[in-house]
Design an enzyme around this catalytic site. Structure first.
Site, PDB file in Angstrom:
ATOM      1  N   VAL A 231       0.848  -1.199   0.000  1.00 36.21           N
ATOM      2  CA  VAL A 231       0.000   0.000   0.000  1.00 36.21           C
ATOM      3  C   VAL A 231       0.880   1.245   0.000  1.00 36.21           C
ATOM      4  CG1 VAL A 231      -1.661   1.325   1.370  1.00 36.21           C
ATOM      5  CG2 VAL A 231      -1.934  -1.144   1.123  1.00 36.21           C
ATOM      6  N   SER A 232       0.504   2.250  -0.797  1.00 35.29           N
ATOM      7  CA  SER A 232       1.171   3.548  -0.830  1.00 35.29           C
ATOM      8  C   SER A 232       2.638   3.363  -1.218  1.00 35.29           C
ATOM      9  CB  SER A 232       0.990   4.268   0.502  1.00 35.29           C
ATOM     10  OG  SER A 232       1.432   5.604   0.430  1.00 35.29           O
ATOM     11  N   MET A 233       3.607   3.813  -0.415  1.00 34.66           N
ATOM     12  CA  MET A 233       5.012   3.564  -0.728  1.00 34.66           C
ATOM     13  C   MET A 233       5.289   2.069  -0.849  1.00 34.66           C
ATOM     14  SD  MET A 233       8.306   4.819   1.486  1.00 34.66           S
ATOM     15  CE  MET A 233       9.941   4.119   1.276  1.00 34.66           C
ATOM     16  N   GLY A 235       3.693   0.324  -2.662  1.00 35.80           N
ATOM     17  CA  GLY A 235       3.540   0.083  -4.094  1.00 35.80           C
ATOM     18  C   GLY A 235       4.832   0.193  -4.859  1.00 35.80           C
ATOM     19  N   LEU A 254      -0.815  -0.964  -4.626  1.00 42.45           N
ATOM     20  CA  LEU A 254      -1.981  -0.149  -4.270  1.00 42.45           C
ATOM     21  C   LEU A 254      -1.504   1.153  -3.608  1.00 42.45           C
ATOM     22  CD1 LEU A 254      -5.217  -0.740  -4.012  1.00 42.45           C
ATOM     23  CD2 LEU A 254      -4.706  -0.832  -1.592  1.00 42.45           C
TER      24      LEU A 254
END
Length: 409
Positions: A231-233, A235, A254
């Protein structure tokens, strides 16, 4: 999506939307969020902490009373919301890592989540994953009590989120679809940063490797069908791991991130090579002053720099910017990924706009770009505020991908 609260403060609005989004999996109640935010002045980090801490304390107290009365479902739900509210309380305080409010709220968030975890059926199991002479904290989710080997999702958060928050950011959604889940905090992420002092590292394959070693020993795990979700970083971190560890059967970004150097140099009015040289220089008072001025003028940048120094274990904004340069999938790294990969992209991502598309372009494996729009209410970073929609699409993709793989025996 236009801000419903804090219209002049994008940081406070996004973090409010993030908390609201967790309603989908039991992490908040709308009225609790709104009434908390009504007590907060935009830009006031101390006021943000105080308001969220008060709400978290109240909800946690009600959960304890429910548990003492034998009301297990009410207690579980209350502890789950309180955990998320305590997480929100300490979010903006990392400019001073010694601030005692940080550890108080963080530890309360973990304690409440663990109370909730024990009240699920099956219970969510706290785990410790051996890692370089210490352990990484995590949670194992089982779809049922049968002990049967099932397709599995290993998952982690990003730059600032906790492993406990992963309950709302993918773990609960996967478990209710029949997956085994192992969520964990790696170096730089809250569990490892707060208690072991571990900062981020760019070679994330050396983090995911020990996690896979651990999860593949569990009887609830189908060894041939283990997906990795970041998720986020995350990703960027998850694809970095998948590029070098081909035990990953499917990858979910994501959202997708290709090169954090783009982010750290974009605000410096110099050619990228020159910006990188100056970020890495032993001394550059002029650039130091420029970064301080930029932080003073941007709430988003101020928070990112302060948290980044904390998470990377460095002392100056420029040192954080220099550290960020090492986080990328350039130089053929993205091209090393061989498993089917899903790259998610929010149309109005306030942090990594354009990055998912860059990652997608460089992938040579079977790949899918999944775009989320304002018309769906899902255009924010990591689809915050649209988690039921997002995880329906994500896990439908994963169902289809893993259906075509032969289970391990």
């Amino acid at each position: 999506m236009q801000p419903l609260l804090f219209p002049g403060d994008p940081s406070f609005w996004y973090e409010t939307l993030r908390t609201l989004g967790h309603i989908a999996y039991g992490g908040a109640d709308f009225g609790e969020v709104v009434t908390t935010c009504e007590r907060i002045t935009p830009g006031d980090y101390g006021g943000w902490h105080d308001a969220w801490l008060a709400t978290a304390d109240r909800v946690a107290g009600e959960a304890r009373t429910a548990l003492e009365g034998g009301h297990r479902v009410s207690a579980r739900d209350g502890f789950l919301r309180a955990s998320n509210y305590y997480r929100a309380a300490e979010f903006f305080l990392h400019g001073d890592p010694a601030d005692p409010r940080i550890r108080h709220a963080y530890d309360a968030s973990v304690a409440c989540f663990r109370h909730a975890a024990a009240l699920f059926t099956p219970a969510v199991e706290p785990v410790e994953i051996p890692y370089e002479g210490t352990v990484l904290p995590g949670y194992l989710y089982r779809a049922d009590d049968s002990g049967a080997a099932r397709p599995t999702v290993v998952m982690h958060n990003g730059f600032d989120g906790t492993v406990e928050e992963m309950h709302f950011f993918g773990a609960a959604a996967a478990a209710e679809r029949g997956y085994t889940v192992l969520a964990f905090d790696g170096p730089g992420q809250p569990g490892a940063r707060h208690h072991q002092g571990l900062g981020f590292r760019p070679d994330w394959e050396n983090v995911v490797g020990p996690v896979l070693d651990h999860v593949l020993t569990r009887p609830e795990v189908d060894r041939a069908r283990v997906a990795l979700l970041g998720v986020s970083m995350g990703g960027l971190l998850a694809p970095r791991a998948a590029a070098f560890d081909h035990r990953v059967a499917a990858l979910i970004c994501l959202d997708g991130v290709y090169d954090l150097g783009d982010i750290t140099t974009s605000g410096i009015p110099l050619p990228r090579a020159e910006a990188e040289r100056r970020l890495r220089a032993a001394h550059d008072p002029e650039l130091d002053a420029m970064l301080e001025e930029a932080m003073a003028g941007s709430p988003v940048l101020r928070w990112a720099m302060e948290h980044g120094m904390f998470a990377m274990g460095v002392r100056t904004p420029r040192a954080f910017g220099a550290a960020y340069l090492d986080y990328h999938l350039r130089d053929g790294v993205a091209e090393k990924i061989t498993c089917p990969t899903l790259v998610c992209a929010g149309a109005d991502d306030g942090f990594f706009r354009g990055q998912p598309e860059q990652l997608y372009e460089h992938l040579t494996c079977p790949k899918t770009l999944l775009e989320f729009t304002a018309g769906q209410g899902a255009d924010a970073h990591c689809q915050s505020g649209a988690q039921r929609l997002a995880f329906a699409r994500v896990y439908d993709w994963l169902d289809d991908v893993l259906t075509h793989r032969t289970p391990a025996h």
